[in-house]
Each structure stands twice: as C-alpha cells, then as structure tokens.
Design an enzyme around this catalytic site. Structure first.
Site, PDB file in Angstrom:
ATOM      1  N   CYS A   1      -4.667  -5.193   3.882  1.00  0.00           N
ATOM      2  CA  CYS A   1      -5.367  -4.061   2.808  1.00  0.00           C
ATOM      3  C   CYS A   1      -5.024  -4.631   1.356  1.00  0.00           C
ATOM      4  O   CYS A   1      -4.011  -5.003   1.131  1.00  0.00           O
ATOM      5  CB  CYS A   1      -5.135  -3.063   3.169  1.00  0.00           C
ATOM      6  N   LYS A   2      -5.984  -4.167   0.470  1.00  0.00           N
ATOM      7  CA  LYS A   2      -5.480  -4.469  -0.994  1.00  0.00           C
ATOM      8  C   LYS A   2      -4.807  -3.191  -1.542  1.00  0.00           C
ATOM      9  O   LYS A   2      -5.332  -2.331  -2.317  1.00  0.00           O
ATOM     10  CB  LYS A   2      -6.683  -4.882  -1.762  1.00  0.00           C
ATOM     11  N   VAL A   3      -3.572  -2.869  -1.100  1.00  0.00           N
ATOM     12  CA  VAL A   3      -2.932  -1.665  -1.531  1.00  0.00           C
ATOM     13  C   VAL A   3      -2.050  -2.123  -2.850  1.00  0.00           C
ATOM     14  O   VAL A   3      -1.506  -3.279  -2.935  1.00  0.00           O
ATOM     15  CB  VAL A   3      -1.785  -1.271  -0.508  1.00  0.00           C
TER      16      VAL A   3
END
Ligand code: PMP
Length: 313
Positions: free
Chosen positions: A163-165
């Site tokens: 995920c693009k955290v």
C-alpha cells in the site's frame, strides 16, 4: 515563476476540505496526526500533454483511485467518495490549473485529527489533491546506475509495503539518500529474506534469455500500476513471456537487461548495478522497445489503449 513557487503556476488551485482553494490556502495544523505518525495513503498519477492533439491525457486514473480506495481502509481512512467522483474532481482541478504540459497529480488521504498518539480509530479523514508540472522524475534517456541498499524493504508485517502508506516512505528516503551519497542514481531494496524487492519508489523488471522477470507481490513490493500495465503490454503487444517470481540478488548481476518502472520513473533503463555494467552499460534493445511502446500508450498515441487515457479538455 516556476522556481520561486516550487513549480506551481501562480493562481494554482488545490482540492482541500471538499473544495477547490488557492494552493496557498490549503494548509494544515502542526498538530495534524498524519504529520507526526505517517498515517496517510497517497497516490501519484501522471497526465501527459499530447502536443499533436493539443490535449492533456490522464493515464490510468481510475486504477489509481481504485488502489487509493482499496488502501484507505488499511489505515481506517474514509474519503467518502467513489472512483468516479475522485476522477471528476481531478479533471476539474487540472482544468482549473490550465496545465498544458506533462503534469503530476498527488492525491493524499490522511488522519486530519489533531489527536495525540498513534492509532487509527476515532479520527477524521482529510483529503487533498494538488498538481504540478513534471517531466522526467529520473532520466529515462541515458539509463540509471543502481546499487543494493543496506536498508531492507519494510516487510508486510511491519508497514504494508503493498500500500502507498506515507509513513512507509521513511524506508524509501533512507535508501534513496544512501544511494545518492554513494554515487548511484537509485537504490534497490532487498527483502528481509534477501530477495530483490523494488526501488525507492518504483518496481523493476529483469530481462533474461528474452523473458521478462519481475519480483512477485510476496517480495514486499508496492502493487504498482505501471508494473501491471507493462506486464499486459509486453504480453499482448510484444508477445513476451513475463514471469512473476522471487528474484535473487545475483540474478541482477547476470541479467541481459533491467529497467525500473513507475508512474514517476516511467520506464527507466538500468545500465549498472553495484558498479557492474548491465547490457554493456547501454540501454538494452528490449528495454528500448518497451520504453517506446509505453510512451506511445501513455500519450494516447496507441489506438488499442486509448481507454487508459482520460482527456482533460
Ligand atoms: N513502488 C513504490 C514504493 C512506489 O512508491 C511506486 C510509485 N507509486 C511504485 C513502486 C510504482 O507504482 P506505480 O506504477 O503504481 O506508480
């Protein structure tokens, strides 16, 4: 004007707190939770200016917003909008900002509450989008030199790498900085188990014996959209076999060609790894072909893939 205002034209707008506001008014408190704990999910989308058609095309925009909306619940974020609404807002923002050049779109969902302490529940979600003109993020014309990082890729059980955290990008910043200070253009992460993962903000492919090999999702990679696009294009248009599997470090040394890929990186040929030349230190022939195809597709110059490109004007 560009240099003084960070590349944004005067009068640029942002989408912030559910409305379009002048960029300078899109401000948050220093107490914002996400600023302290990295509790945000973001996206990076590119729009390409097609000079011949005098049109700006946003590339794979629904796919990016689908990823954002799939990622958000991981951090218990709720933007309260669907893919269509997010696409419409983005198109309106691009039109307001009058971009007529290659442009980058940065949507960000984050914990906007000012609560102290790292947790994800009982907080408000903030959402913002800004745009900026952007050419090459890394040089796609001469090839890049990469080195394996001493920093390991964050593992899925620490911070979800797929995920693009926002907080996960500390990992990227450490590796990229180390690489730059060692004279490399880009870092390559290994996983904790020592398999090849990805770059600081891009996925990667190797070419061996005419076949493409790319680390699979178990190698703690971001679920990259460009990676998926290239897998499809290489299979459909170039008739190549594409294998997703674990990749060992030394395979990188032995490969015929290699390249990085991502919304920012586009298709960036790798010409050296750990000071060992790849493809004789030149852009590989297959890489060049894939790059050419990619640029044709993103600029909406390939009839079959027009639907991946959304016109702005
Ligand atoms: N890996 C990481 C860590 C990234 O930040 C990016 C950029 N979003 C990518 C890979 C490439 O992903 P995409 O093709 O979806 O831009």
């Amino acid at each position: 004007m560009r240099a003084a205002d960070g590349g944004m034209g005067m009068g640029s707008f942002a989408f912030f707190n559910n409305q379009f506001v002048p960029l300078g008014e899109a401000k948050i408190s220093i107490r914002t939770n996400a600023l302290h704990y990295g509790t945000g999910i973001f996206e990076g989308i590119r729009a390409y200016w097609n000079a011949r058609q005098k049109q700006l095309f946003v590339f794979t925009m629904p796919e990016h917003y689908e990823r954002l909306l799939r990622n958000c619940p991981v951090l218990r974020l709720d933007i309260g909008k669907d893919v269509k609404e997010l696409c419409d807002i983005t198109l309106e923002l691009l039109r307001k900002n009058q971009h007529r050049e290659d442009t980058y779109v940065r949507p960000l969902a984050y914990i906007s509450s000012e609560g102290l302490g790292p947790k994800l529940i009982d907080y408000e979600t903030g959402f913002a989008i800004y745009t900026l003109p952007l050419g090459d993020y890394i040089d796609t014309s001469i090839g890049v030199k990469v080195g394996f990082s001493s920093w390991r890729r964050i593992s899925d059980n620490a911070i979800p790498a797929r995920c693009k955290v926002t907080g996960g990008y500390v990992n990227s910043a450490l590796a990229k900085t180390e690489a730059m200070e060692q004279g490399f253009d880009e870092a390559i992460f290994l996983t904790h188990d020592g398999f090849v993962s990805e770059g600081s903000a891009m996925n990667l492919f190797l070419v061996r014996g005419g076949k493409l090999i790319t680390p699979d999702y178990s190698a703690d990679i971001l679920e990259g959209i460009t990676r998926q696009v290239l897998i499809e294009l290489c299979r459909e248009e170039l008739g190549l076999e594409v294998i997703e599997r674990l990749v060992g470090r030394s395979e990188f040394y032995l490969c015929d060609e290699a390249f990085l890929c991502g919304t920012g990186a586009q298709v960036s040929p790798i010409i050296e790894v750990d000071r060992r030349p790849i493809s004789n230190g030149k852009i590989g022939p297959l890489t060049a072909k894939i790059q050419e195809l990619y640029f044709r597709v993103v600029k909406a110059e390939h009839d079959k893939y027009q639907s991946w490109c959304t016109p702005v004007y």
